[in-house]
Scaffold this motif. Structure first.
Motif, PDB file in Angstrom:
ATOM      1  N   PHE A   1       0.838  -1.195   0.000  1.00 52.71           N
ATOM      2  CA  PHE A   1       0.000   0.000   0.000  1.00 52.71           C
ATOM      3  C   PHE A   1       0.879   1.254   0.000  1.00 52.71           C
ATOM      4  CE2 PHE A   1      -3.202  -2.998   1.415  1.00 52.71           C
ATOM      5  CZ  PHE A   1      -4.346  -2.517   0.798  1.00 52.71           C
ATOM      6  N   LYS A   2       0.503   2.185  -0.853  1.00 58.50           N
ATOM      7  CA  LYS A   2       1.262   3.431  -0.956  1.00 58.50           C
ATOM      8  C   LYS A   2       0.315   4.618  -0.956  1.00 58.50           C
ATOM      9  CE  LYS A   2       5.125   1.469  -3.576  1.00 58.50           C
ATOM     10  NZ  LYS A   2       5.895   1.503  -4.851  1.00 58.50           N
ATOM     11  N   LYS A   3       0.801   5.706  -0.343  1.00 64.05           N
ATOM     12  CA  LYS A   3       0.023   6.940  -0.355  1.00 64.05           C
ATOM     13  C   LYS A   3       0.239   7.624  -1.695  1.00 64.05           C
ATOM     14  CE  LYS A   3      -1.028  11.029   2.400  1.00 64.05           C
ATOM     15  NZ  LYS A   3      -0.695  11.818   3.615  1.00 64.05           N
ATOM     16  N   GLU A   4      -0.857   7.890  -2.393  1.00 65.54           N
ATOM     17  CA  GLU A   4      -0.810   8.545  -3.696  1.00 65.54           C
ATOM     18  C   GLU A   4      -1.677   9.794  -3.639  1.00 65.54           C
ATOM     19  OE1 GLU A   4      -2.051   5.666  -6.520  1.00 65.54           O
ATOM     20  OE2 GLU A   4      -0.423   4.264  -6.054  1.00 65.54           O
ATOM     21  N   GLU A   5      -1.148  10.879  -4.144  1.00 61.46           N
ATOM     22  CA  GLU A   5      -1.808  12.177  -4.013  1.00 61.46           C
ATOM     23  C   GLU A   5      -1.879  12.513  -2.513  1.00 61.46           C
ATOM     24  OE1 GLU A   5      -5.434  12.219  -6.427  1.00 61.46           O
ATOM     25  OE2 GLU A   5      -4.639  10.445  -7.459  1.00 61.46           O
ATOM     26  N   THR A   6      -2.809  13.331  -2.122  1.00 64.70           N
ATOM     27  CA  THR A   6      -2.825  13.793  -0.722  1.00 64.70           C
ATOM     28  C   THR A   6      -3.609  12.867   0.188  1.00 64.70           C
ATOM     29  OG1 THR A   6      -2.686  16.081  -1.507  1.00 64.70           O
ATOM     30  CG2 THR A   6      -3.323  15.757   0.798  1.00 64.70           C
ATOM     31  N   TYR A   7      -4.745  12.382  -0.281  1.00 66.77           N
ATOM     32  CA  TYR A   7      -5.663  11.678   0.606  1.00 66.77           C
ATOM     33  C   TYR A   7      -5.935  10.225   0.212  1.00 66.77           C
ATOM     34  CZ  TYR A   7      -6.720  16.306   2.498  1.00 66.77           C
ATOM     35  OH  TYR A   7      -6.625  17.548   3.078  1.00 66.77           O
ATOM     36  N   TYR A   8      -5.187   9.693  -0.736  1.00 64.77           N
ATOM     37  CA  TYR A   8      -5.476   8.352  -1.234  1.00 64.77           C
ATOM     38  C   TYR A   8      -4.353   7.379  -0.882  1.00 64.77           C
ATOM     39  CZ  TYR A   8      -9.215  10.530  -3.905  1.00 64.77           C
ATOM     40  OH  TYR A   8     -10.344  11.219  -4.271  1.00 64.77           O
ATOM     41  N   VAL A   9      -4.768   6.201  -0.393  1.00 62.59           N
ATOM     42  CA  VAL A   9      -3.828   5.104  -0.144  1.00 62.59           C
ATOM     43  C   VAL A   9      -4.318   3.915  -0.950  1.00 62.59           C
ATOM     44  CG1 VAL A   9      -2.836   3.547   1.568  1.00 62.59           C
ATOM     45  CG2 VAL A   9      -3.252   5.932   2.160  1.00 62.59           C
ATOM     46  N   ARG A  10      -3.452   3.392  -1.838  1.00 66.25           N
ATOM     47  CA  ARG A  10      -3.873   2.318  -2.740  1.00 66.25           C
ATOM     48  C   ARG A  10      -2.884   1.159  -2.696  1.00 66.25           C
ATOM     49  NH1 ARG A  10      -4.452   7.022  -6.233  1.00 66.25           N
ATOM     50  NH2 ARG A  10      -6.669   7.597  -6.437  1.00 66.25           N
ATOM     51  N   GLY A  11      -3.419  -0.020  -2.949  1.00 61.81           N
ATOM     52  CA  GLY A  11      -2.581  -1.215  -3.038  1.00 61.81           C
ATOM     53  C   GLY A  11      -3.273  -2.267  -3.876  1.00 61.81           C
ATOM     54  N   ASN A  12      -2.498  -3.041  -4.609  1.00 66.40           N
ATOM     55  CA  ASN A  12      -3.051  -4.136  -5.408  1.00 66.40           C
ATOM     56  C   ASN A  12      -3.083  -5.405  -4.559  1.00 66.40           C
ATOM     57  OD1 ASN A  12      -3.398  -2.548  -7.735  1.00 66.40           O
ATOM     58  ND2 ASN A  12      -1.242  -2.830  -8.291  1.00 66.40           N
ATOM     59  N   VAL A  13      -4.278  -5.935  -4.364  1.00 72.52           N
ATOM     60  CA  VAL A  13      -4.476  -7.064  -3.452  1.00 72.52           C
ATOM     61  C   VAL A  13      -5.007  -8.260  -4.239  1.00 72.52           C
ATOM     62  CG1 VAL A  13      -5.632  -7.886  -1.365  1.00 72.52           C
ATOM     63  CG2 VAL A  13      -4.984  -5.465  -1.579  1.00 72.52           C
ATOM     64  N   LYS A  14      -4.376  -9.408  -4.045  1.00 74.97           N
ATOM     65  CA  LYS A  14      -4.841 -10.646  -4.677  1.00 74.97           C
ATOM     66  C   LYS A  14      -5.739 -11.403  -3.714  1.00 74.97           C
ATOM     67  CE  LYS A  14      -3.160 -14.856  -6.977  1.00 74.97           C
ATOM     68  NZ  LYS A  14      -1.954 -15.629  -7.368  1.00 74.97           N
ATOM     69  N   ASN A  15      -6.906 -11.788  -4.181  1.00 77.11           N
ATOM     70  CA  ASN A  15      -7.832 -12.565  -3.359  1.00 77.11           C
ATOM     71  C   ASN A  15      -7.330 -14.007  -3.265  1.00 77.11           C
ATOM     72  OD1 ASN A  15      -9.900 -13.928  -2.110  1.00 77.11           O
ATOM     73  ND2 ASN A  15     -11.401 -13.605  -3.738  1.00 77.11           N
ATOM     74  N   GLU A  16      -6.663 -14.319  -2.160  1.00 78.19           N
ATOM     75  CA  GLU A  16      -6.100 -15.655  -1.962  1.00 78.19           C
ATOM     76  C   GLU A  16      -6.902 -16.470  -0.954  1.00 78.19           C
ATOM     77  OE1 GLU A  16      -2.123 -14.493  -0.807  1.00 78.19           O
ATOM     78  OE2 GLU A  16      -1.386 -14.826  -2.861  1.00 78.19           O
TER      79      GLU A  16
END
Length: 256
Positions: free
Chosen positions: A180-195
């Protein structure tokens, strides 16, 4: 003569101590067995009160009052075991945990069917789920006897709860693996695999954002929209409410 009196006194004390010890063991054993019997009695009576034909046609408030009285009956029939010694430590823990769940239900009973206060309704429901697991253990391991339909209800719900908990634990592990990484000011995103091995629907992921001092600086939800297929990689996005720095994230899952 003095020797005979002394000898008689020693024998008498030995008999008394033995009787006390045996009596103590019997009381301990009795507390264990009596608890299992009492919890069965409480469950049966609660079920009879709540599901009696006389409750039909009553208002929601009246039904909640009947349920409240039934919960209090359970509490009253079990409360004296707080002062008793249990021979089996697992049974003692089951007793303590069960009483905690009854007290939660007693406090939140007015929200039993109040879905406008969903969080509080879920607290009541959560206590039911925990009771189900404890009752299943008492049936399977300690010979708790209750009517077949009631036993089936609790065992089925326990299985459902434990299956859901395992699924949610697996999803949390998938989230922990993501970057997970903070992108822009208010967004935290991460690519998650449904395992998890299951298709995920109707769940909310809650992320807690914690700073270096261990202080929670934000809580954000992510709603699983549509079907999240097995092994599908999805971008999970959290929208922050402030710009406070954080150093780690913790996750929990809520079923909708």
């Amino acid at each position: 003569m003095k020797k005979l009196i002394t000898l008689f006194s020693i024998i008498l004390m030995s008999i008394t101590l033995t009787a006390c010890n045996n009596g103590g063991e019997a009381d301990n054993q009795s507390a264990d067995n009596d608890f299992v019997i009492a919890i069965g009695k409480g469950l049966e009576e609660r079920n009879n009160r709540v599901n009696s034909g006389s409750t039909q046609g009553l208002s929601e408030a009246e039904n909640n009052e009947i349920l409240s009285e039934a919960i209090k009956y359970e509490i009253n029939i079990l409360k004296d075991f707080q002062r008793k010694e249990f021979q089996n430590p697992e049974l003692r823990k089951i007793y303590d945990d069960y009483m905690k769940q009854l007290e939660i239900q007693d406090e939140y009973v007015i929200y039993y069917n109040d879905f406008e206060n969903y969080e509080k309704q879920q607290i009541f429901e959560g206590a039911y789920n925990e009771r189900s697991k404890l009752i299943k253990t008492l049936i399977d391991k300690y010979g708790l006897k209750i009517n077949a339909e009631l036993a089936k209800e609790f065992k089925n719900n326990s299985k459902k709860v434990e299956s859901g908990e395992a699924l949610e634990d697996s999803l949390i592990e998938s989230l922990k693996k993501a970057d997970f990484k903070k992108e822009e000011t208010y967004y935290v995103r991460g690519n998650v695999k449904n395992e998890t091995g299951e298709v995920l629907t109707s769940r909310t992921i809650h992320a807690k954002f914690i700073n270096d001092d261990g202080v929670t600086v934000d809580n954000c939800p992510y709603y699983i929209d549509g079907n999240w297929d097995k092994d599908e990689i999805r971008t999970v996005e959290f929208i922050l409410s402030n710009e406070k720095p954080f150093s780690k994230m913790e996750f929990s899952i809520e079923s909708i």
